[in-house]
Every structure is written in C-alpha cells, then in structure tokens.
Design an enzyme around this catalytic site. Structure first.
Site, PDB file in Angstrom:
ATOM      1  N   GLU A 130      48.985  37.904  29.744  1.00 47.45           N
ATOM      2  CA  GLU A 130      49.443  38.393  28.432  1.00 47.45           C
ATOM      3  C   GLU A 130      48.269  38.791  27.537  1.00 47.45           C
ATOM      4  O   GLU A 130      48.327  39.814  26.849  1.00 47.45           O
ATOM      5  CB  GLU A 130      50.324  37.351  27.733  1.00 47.45           C
ATOM      6  N   GLU A 185      50.765  46.500  34.642  1.00 44.24           N
ATOM      7  CA  GLU A 185      51.116  45.144  35.080  1.00 44.24           C
ATOM      8  C   GLU A 185      50.112  44.632  36.121  1.00 44.24           C
ATOM      9  O   GLU A 185      49.665  43.489  36.051  1.00 44.24           O
ATOM     10  CB  GLU A 185      52.533  45.106  35.659  1.00 44.24           C
TER      11      GLU A 185
HETATM   12 ZN    ZN Z   1      52.877  42.007  31.819  1.00 48.47          ZN
END
Ligand code: ZN
Length: 268
Positions: A130, A185
């Site tokens: 994050e 990601e």
């Molecule tokens: Zn993520």
C-alpha cells in the site's frame, strides 16, 4: 519549470522501454498532480469515508501496534519518495479483508485483514504494498492511464489548472483512482516484498498471504482490480522471482506478536 519537465517526459514517453516507462510515468504523474493536490485528494476521500459512517477502531493497543508496523517501513518508502506525510487508520470491520492507500499518504487497514493474517510478515507485506501505491504515484499514473497521456498533458499545459483537479475528483468519485492496473499492482508487490525484507521480515509474507486467500477461494477487495489485474499465481511467481534475484534473506515472521494483538480486536 514544471511544464518543461513535462514536455521532456512526454517526448521521451513514446520511445522508451517498459523499464523506463514506469519511471517516465512517475515523472509525468509528479508533474501533473502536485503533492498538495494529492494531499487534498486524500483529505476528500477521508471526508467521504466519514460521511459513509466508516467505523474507525478505537483500541489504543491495536493503534500503537499498526503504527509501529507502518514506522518500520516508512524510512524505506521515504527514500523512494521523500516528503510524504504518512498517516494510518484502522477500520473496525472484521468481515472485510482489505487495505488501501489514498493519494498523499493515508493508509487504511481493516481489522479483517489483521485477523486473516497468520504472521506479522504477511501484514507488513500488504502495508508495504500500500505504501508503494503512494511512493510510485499510482493514482496520478492511473489518471494518465485512464484518460490518455496526451489528454492529461494537454490539460496540465493548459491555462486552467483546475481542469486536472476536476478530472482527478471525477475519477475519485468512481473509485477508479484506487483501482490500479495490472502493472501497478505487480510493481506495488515488488516494493512490498522489498520493504518487508528491509524491515527484517520474511519478504515471502505477501505471497503466502495471497496463497492462503487463493486456497480459501477468497478474493478480497484489495485484490479486485480492473479486468486486467494479475492473477494470484502470477503475483506469487513474480514475488518469488524478485526474492531470488535480490537474495532477500530476512526471516522474521512475528507470529506471537500478531496473535497477541488479534486477541484485542473486536470480532464482530
Ligand atoms: Zn494494490
């Protein structure tokens, strides 16, 4: 000065390799969305969460614990992107396995995630992931990805700076500013493993957490992305390859410390 940097970045964008692309995108993103705009966006999201009656956990021991974990990682994140004012919030929702970050450096962790993890290394891996979305300016890059570089660049170079803010707010409203694409990601996973290792934790924690969720057939929200999101299998492979390539060797699991804190988290 901002415009010159942007123009150079736009020019080089068309003729660069994949490796350079991420860096170029970051430069473009930094030029388009200022730190202050990011902070403002993060503030807006936080106000939105309060309006939606998000329940923030008020258990000091858990707060100190999460704060301690975040602080083990932020010195590394600060090297990659100095000047972020990190804040963290624990959301009291034991049924939701989720975590997210908003532009400007606010990190949100659901109690469901703390309860679903078996080791602190898993939690640290997710928190690192994050932090990475903020470090690598993914929300601004998402803006570029969604609207097209030329459109956003033209707007940023235009006379009305509020255009970019409006655009960003529009994306935010649809939630897409935090719905990152496949490459982002995977990139966040790499940072997550790196930061966990740097803090002394087993960098495989992020991968084992994915493995476990996959085995249970659960797809938590923070793994639900655009249609092109990477599969868990691909993520695990990439994290494992990164660990091997860099010779990451940290081993801390943090089982007992996590168990102690799980006992203090409301289960419903
Ligand atoms: Zn993520």
């Amino acid at each position: 000065m901002r415009h010159l940097v942007l123009a150079a970045a736009v020019l080089s964008f068309t003729a660069c390799s994949m490796m350079q692309r991420s860096q170029t995108e970051q430069i473009v993103a930094a030029t388009l969305i200022t730190d202050q705009q990011e902070t403002d966006l993060g503030f807006q999201v936080h106000e939105e969460l309060k309006k939606e009656n998000t329940k923030f956990l008020d258990v000091p021991d858990v707060g100190f614990y999460v704060s301690g974990l975040v602080q083990k990682l932020t010195p590394q994140a600060d090297k990659d992107r100095p000047g972020v004012k990190w804040q963290y919030f624990v959301i009291d929702d034991p049924k939701t396995v989720n975590a997210f970050a908003t532009p400007g450096g606010r990190i949100y962790i659901y109690t469901g995630l703390l309860l679903a993890a078996d080791t602190e290394a898993e939690v640290v891996g997710v928190v690192g992931h994050e932090l990475a979305h903020v470090v690598a300016r993914h929300s601004a890059r998402q803006l570029v990805a969604a609207k097209g570089l030329e459109t956003v660049a033209a707007m940023a170079l235009g006379k009305d700076p509020s255009d970019v803010a409006l655009l960003a707010a529009g994306l935010l409203g649809k939630g897409s500013i935090m719905a990152y694409g496949r490459d982002m990601e995977l990139e966040a996973d790499q940072y997550g493993a790196k930061y966990a290792n740097g803090a002394g934790y087993d960098p495989r924690g992020l991968a084992t957490f994915f493995e476990k969720l996959k085995a249970k057939g659960e797809l938590p929200q923070f793994l639900t992305f655009l249609s092109t999101h990477p599969s868990n299998t691909e993520r695990i492979e990439k994290i494992t390859a990164l660990i091997a390539a860099n010779g990451y060797q940290s081993t801390e699991q943090g089982v007992a410390s996590l168990k102690a804190i799980q006992a203090k988290i409301p289960k419903q």
